[in-house]
Design a protein around this motif. Sequence first.
Motif, PDB file in Angstrom:
ATOM      1  N   TYR A  65      48.312  26.604  44.180  1.00  0.00           N
ATOM      2  CA  TYR A  65      46.910  27.152  43.505  1.00  0.00           C
ATOM      3  C   TYR A  65      46.972  26.717  42.259  1.00  0.00           C
ATOM      4  O   TYR A  65      46.166  26.196  41.856  1.00  0.00           O
ATOM      5  CB  TYR A  65      46.433  28.737  43.691  1.00  0.00           C
ATOM      6  CG  TYR A  65      45.290  29.030  42.826  1.00  0.00           C
ATOM      7  CD1 TYR A  65      44.225  28.561  43.289  1.00  0.00           C
ATOM      8  CD2 TYR A  65      45.516  29.854  42.056  1.00  0.00           C
ATOM      9  CE1 TYR A  65      42.975  28.927  42.749  1.00  0.00           C
ATOM     10  CE2 TYR A  65      44.229  30.146  41.059  1.00  0.00           C
ATOM     11  CZ  TYR A  65      43.036  29.775  41.606  1.00  0.00           C
ATOM     12  OH  TYR A  65      41.792  30.260  40.992  1.00  0.00           O
ATOM     13  N   ILE A 114      36.563  28.556  37.427  1.00  0.00           N
ATOM     14  CA  ILE A 114      37.492  29.355  37.653  1.00  0.00           C
ATOM     15  C   ILE A 114      37.059  30.675  37.639  1.00  0.00           C
ATOM     16  O   ILE A 114      37.346  31.580  38.509  1.00  0.00           O
ATOM     17  CB  ILE A 114      38.649  29.151  36.882  1.00  0.00           C
ATOM     18  CG1 ILE A 114      39.090  27.605  37.134  1.00  0.00           C
ATOM     19  CG2 ILE A 114      39.843  29.838  36.969  1.00  0.00           C
ATOM     20  CD1 ILE A 114      40.390  26.967  35.958  1.00  0.00           C
ATOM     21  N   THR A 115      36.364  31.203  36.599  1.00  0.00           N
ATOM     22  CA  THR A 115      35.879  32.570  36.511  1.00  0.00           C
ATOM     23  C   THR A 115      35.022  32.895  37.338  1.00  0.00           C
ATOM     24  O   THR A 115      34.900  34.069  37.988  1.00  0.00           O
ATOM     25  CB  THR A 115      35.152  32.590  35.105  1.00  0.00           C
ATOM     26  OG1 THR A 115      36.107  32.204  34.232  1.00  0.00           O
ATOM     27  CG2 THR A 115      34.929  34.127  34.730  1.00  0.00           C
ATOM     28  N   PHE A 116      33.989  32.140  37.632  1.00  0.00           N
ATOM     29  CA  PHE A 116      32.818  32.669  38.513  1.00  0.00           C
ATOM     30  C   PHE A 116      32.837  32.287  40.175  1.00  0.00           C
ATOM     31  O   PHE A 116      32.448  32.832  40.953  1.00  0.00           O
ATOM     32  CB  PHE A 116      31.330  32.273  38.068  1.00  0.00           C
ATOM     33  CG  PHE A 116      31.138  32.880  36.770  1.00  0.00           C
ATOM     34  CD1 PHE A 116      30.515  34.206  36.977  1.00  0.00           C
ATOM     35  CD2 PHE A 116      31.291  32.352  35.526  1.00  0.00           C
ATOM     36  CE1 PHE A 116      30.242  34.921  35.783  1.00  0.00           C
ATOM     37  CE2 PHE A 116      30.929  32.975  34.354  1.00  0.00           C
ATOM     38  CZ  PHE A 116      30.477  34.164  34.500  1.00  0.00           C
ATOM     39  N   ASP A 140      36.043  30.784  41.713  1.00  0.00           N
ATOM     40  CA  ASP A 140      37.408  31.408  42.215  1.00  0.00           C
ATOM     41  C   ASP A 140      37.531  32.980  41.956  1.00  0.00           C
ATOM     42  O   ASP A 140      37.896  33.774  42.903  1.00  0.00           O
ATOM     43  CB  ASP A 140      38.782  30.828  41.246  1.00  0.00           C
ATOM     44  CG  ASP A 140      38.687  29.310  41.722  1.00  0.00           C
ATOM     45  OD1 ASP A 140      37.616  28.535  41.646  1.00  0.00           O
ATOM     46  OD2 ASP A 140      39.800  28.745  41.649  1.00  0.00           O
ATOM     47  N   GLY A 141      37.229  33.443  40.658  1.00  0.00           N
ATOM     48  CA  GLY A 141      37.048  34.764  40.472  1.00  0.00           C
ATOM     49  C   GLY A 141      36.558  35.780  41.380  1.00  0.00           C
ATOM     50  O   GLY A 141      36.667  36.807  42.168  1.00  0.00           O
ATOM     51  N   SER A 142      35.088  35.254  41.674  1.00  0.00           N
ATOM     52  CA  SER A 142      34.223  35.920  42.582  1.00  0.00           C
ATOM     53  C   SER A 142      34.785  35.820  43.989  1.00  0.00           C
ATOM     54  O   SER A 142      34.872  36.835  44.687  1.00  0.00           O
ATOM     55  CB  SER A 142      32.636  35.263  42.714  1.00  0.00           C
ATOM     56  OG  SER A 142      32.260  35.454  41.479  1.00  0.00           O
ATOM     57  N   TRP A 174      37.907  35.478  45.089  1.00  0.00           N
ATOM     58  CA  TRP A 174      39.038  36.717  45.150  1.00  0.00           C
ATOM     59  C   TRP A 174      38.732  38.088  45.220  1.00  0.00           C
ATOM     60  O   TRP A 174      39.263  38.637  46.010  1.00  0.00           O
ATOM     61  CB  TRP A 174      39.835  36.394  43.856  1.00  0.00           C
ATOM     62  CG  TRP A 174      41.350  36.675  44.030  1.00  0.00           C
ATOM     63  CD1 TRP A 174      41.880  37.765  44.901  1.00  0.00           C
ATOM     64  CD2 TRP A 174      42.291  36.403  43.239  1.00  0.00           C
ATOM     65  NE1 TRP A 174      43.223  37.813  44.669  1.00  0.00           N
ATOM     66  CE2 TRP A 174      43.779  36.839  43.741  1.00  0.00           C
ATOM     67  CE3 TRP A 174      42.460  35.259  42.381  1.00  0.00           C
ATOM     68  CZ2 TRP A 174      45.059  36.606  43.288  1.00  0.00           C
ATOM     69  CZ3 TRP A 174      44.026  34.987  41.923  1.00  0.00           C
ATOM     70  CH2 TRP A 174      45.162  35.615  42.241  1.00  0.00           C
ATOM     71  N   ILE A 175      37.828  38.354  44.269  1.00  0.00           N
ATOM     72  CA  ILE A 175      37.170  39.809  44.354  1.00  0.00           C
ATOM     73  C   ILE A 175      36.483  40.105  45.885  1.00  0.00           C
ATOM     74  O   ILE A 175      36.793  41.152  46.306  1.00  0.00           O
ATOM     75  CB  ILE A 175      36.159  40.148  43.332  1.00  0.00           C
ATOM     76  CG1 ILE A 175      36.747  39.891  42.243  1.00  0.00           C
ATOM     77  CG2 ILE A 175      35.648  41.446  43.660  1.00  0.00           C
ATOM     78  CD1 ILE A 175      36.097  39.947  40.836  1.00  0.00           C
ATOM     79  N   THR A 223      43.543  46.272  42.942  1.00  0.00           N
ATOM     80  CA  THR A 223      43.739  44.966  41.866  1.00  0.00           C
ATOM     81  C   THR A 223      45.445  44.742  41.797  1.00  0.00           C
ATOM     82  O   THR A 223      45.714  43.626  41.701  1.00  0.00           O
ATOM     83  CB  THR A 223      43.140  45.274  40.707  1.00  0.00           C
ATOM     84  OG1 THR A 223      41.766  45.557  41.051  1.00  0.00           O
ATOM     85  CG2 THR A 223      43.181  44.393  39.829  1.00  0.00           C
ATOM     86  N   PRO A 251      47.759  34.640  45.555  1.00  0.00           N
ATOM     87  CA  PRO A 251      45.964  34.104  45.773  1.00  0.00           C
ATOM     88  C   PRO A 251      45.888  33.968  47.474  1.00  0.00           C
ATOM     89  O   PRO A 251      46.842  33.390  48.181  1.00  0.00           O
ATOM     90  CB  PRO A 251      46.096  32.744  45.116  1.00  0.00           C
ATOM     91  CG  PRO A 251      47.457  32.704  44.225  1.00  0.00           C
ATOM     92  CD  PRO A 251      48.376  33.632  44.813  1.00  0.00           C
ATOM     93  N   LEU A 308      41.316  31.464  48.751  1.00  0.00           N
ATOM     94  CA  LEU A 308      40.959  30.808  47.559  1.00  0.00           C
ATOM     95  C   LEU A 308      41.643  29.155  47.369  1.00  0.00           C
ATOM     96  O   LEU A 308      41.257  28.396  46.628  1.00  0.00           O
ATOM     97  CB  LEU A 308      41.865  31.829  46.348  1.00  0.00           C
ATOM     98  CG  LEU A 308      41.515  31.622  44.827  1.00  0.00           C
ATOM     99  CD1 LEU A 308      40.194  31.588  44.474  1.00  0.00           C
ATOM    100  CD2 LEU A 308      42.375  32.380  43.878  1.00  0.00           C
TER     101      LEU A 308
END
Length: 708
Positions: free
Chosen positions: A17, A133-135, A137-139, A141-142, A179, A187, A191
């Motif tokens: 990743y 990466i924030t929106f 990948d992050g979304s 992952w959540i 978390t 990851p 992802l």
Amino acid sequence: MKDKKMSPQRQARCIVYILLLLLRFLGVFQRGYIHPDEFFQGGQELFFGRQWHGYFQHDQLHGNKANRNEKDYVVKNVPWEFEPSHAVRSIVPPAFMTLLPLRLYAWVRPWKSDLSGKEILLVPRLFMALLSITFLDGSLWILVLLGRFNVQMTRRRTNSVSISEHGEESSMPTFASMTRGAYQYGPPTELIVLASSWPCLVFGVRPFTNNLEAMVLAFLLVIVATNNASHTMSIYETNHLKGKAMPMQQIMNSDALSLLLIGATCSIGIFVRFTFAFFAFPIVTLLLWYRWKRMGCKLKYIIHDGAWLAFSFLLFSCAFILADTQHYSLQTKLACDDTLELCGGISDTILGRISEYIAPFNAFRYNSKSTNLAEHGLHPRITHAAVNMPMLFGPLALLGYGSMIQNMYGTIVGRRKALRGTSYLFTKTACQWSILSGLLVLSCAPHQEPRFLLPSIVPLVFLYGRKVIGGGELKNGTDSVAIKRKQSKLVLPLLVFWIIFNLILYTFFGWLHQGGLLPSLLHLENSGSILPRNEPAARSPRAFIYYKTYMPPTFLTRGGGSHTIPKEGTCKASGGDYAEETCLDDSQHQTSVILDLQGADSSVLLEVLRKWLPCPQTRDHDRDTGAGKLYRADDRFLQLVSPPSVMLPLLEEQNGPLATVKWEEYSILLTRDHHGHISTEDWPAFDGSVTKFFNQLKLDLHTFSCLQ
């Protein structure tokens, strides 16, 4: 208590990743040109395009004393979507993607000077990479972590009841513990699939509004999934653990923030692209249906949720409309010589102007007419499903078609027992209907481009990301909720197919497709670097003609002295009724002009050459048209940028260092070439030589001059 260390497999996922993230950041240097909308709708050309001086001459002729900088929004390089007469795009998304990061960059950088074309190209791309990466990948992952949490909650449902029979209370996993557990797990496989997909590596680092639309949809999915999981958990704890019902008003108040976020997110998404509504509608509808069903479908609960959603949606929508009204009103005022008397049909009231500049409504109205879409190209209605989805997502889309039909059929007939009734199943259902809704509605329009389906990337990967490389699904096991990879002979072939598919399209669209266009424009920042070797440095070409290429974004020439005239402004070259001032003498200006002839016929190219570079034998012929006063043939020359497959048929001597065009008055000298340029509209002719074929995959810059 010792900390659990990552297993070798999890460490390998982390390394892969991180490498994929590095590859994404390196993607800001990609030279591939996917579509003009990247530059013309993303804001780079809108805010930083080099404007041609003809408009300013027009202002002087009419006595307009407006400052030149105030005209940067309304002259030739303003895309048609942002013209006040159309106003089909909100000004906020391009300002966010391009103007905001560039202003921050200009503020923090130690040197103070004008932004160069390269900086305007790279800084927004770096900003979009961080956002992806924030929106994205992050979304994702959540969403995967929420899925694991919901499986744990389902497994513990039986255990908690049995424990409560012995007088003990079961401890439910919290989001904080979930978390913390993400560190030991690393990851997830989904992802890795997202980060290795070519749409994420190519589109994810470019200021496309489709990219921003995908990010907003992914964030909406996280909000909705989190709200549903929290609501399910509250009801579960009430019914199975505490023995008494939690007041419904308390649950409603705790959900107010989520409803506000959902309304605001929907507003932002619709003003980014109105097609966002087609992807988001099933998600929000399913959430409200599940909520109201649990609450007994009482009217007061429906009004409560609707009020919070409508409040935030209207609040953010009003902010967008006011920003667009201010922008387009200024555009209209400047275009009408500081008065509204010359612009018939323009409302002179604030309410009237606001009603004309509601961008999503204007875009929907424009795209609902086939006559408008015909100007951009018409496609069969099945193009999205049969071509664009497989081209974007490859095996992920193909697997998705089969799995989606199977899963939805099983849900309807009631054969799916695993995880039934959980919020994990809700998230999967929301993703499935979001993909289907967007695909079906967008397929109704006859103009279909692959990037329109980009918002489906996170829902698709969440649903089928593990399967596409041979992995399994979340299982409600009795001993463990760990996800085990299916031991199948198809694992390795599927993984290899996924890598090869994405590698080919990443290379093609990221680096080769129209790959010579951007480097050729960046070279115009210093005109001296592209002069023929035998030309004095003081001389510079009076025009750069781009022929049979995509639209040249002129902001890349900042730092040099080039301006653009589109094909319809090339001195009546095509016989159109154009302003005469576009052919006024340019001798007092020290800048070159970029002519965009697009895919015009070679006869148009010849006429443009003779207008801008009249040679002695053609000067008498053109004296009546006024073209003879443009340039003197003895000390001026033009430069043509086009693929070799276009120029070779026009040359009599293909291999000589100085070849003459069929039009005898000109000579042509190959000055520079940019290798790695593929034009799907003009493939080189294959004559049996593979080497010669690949050598023609470039973009050539030729210098035209008059024969002495």
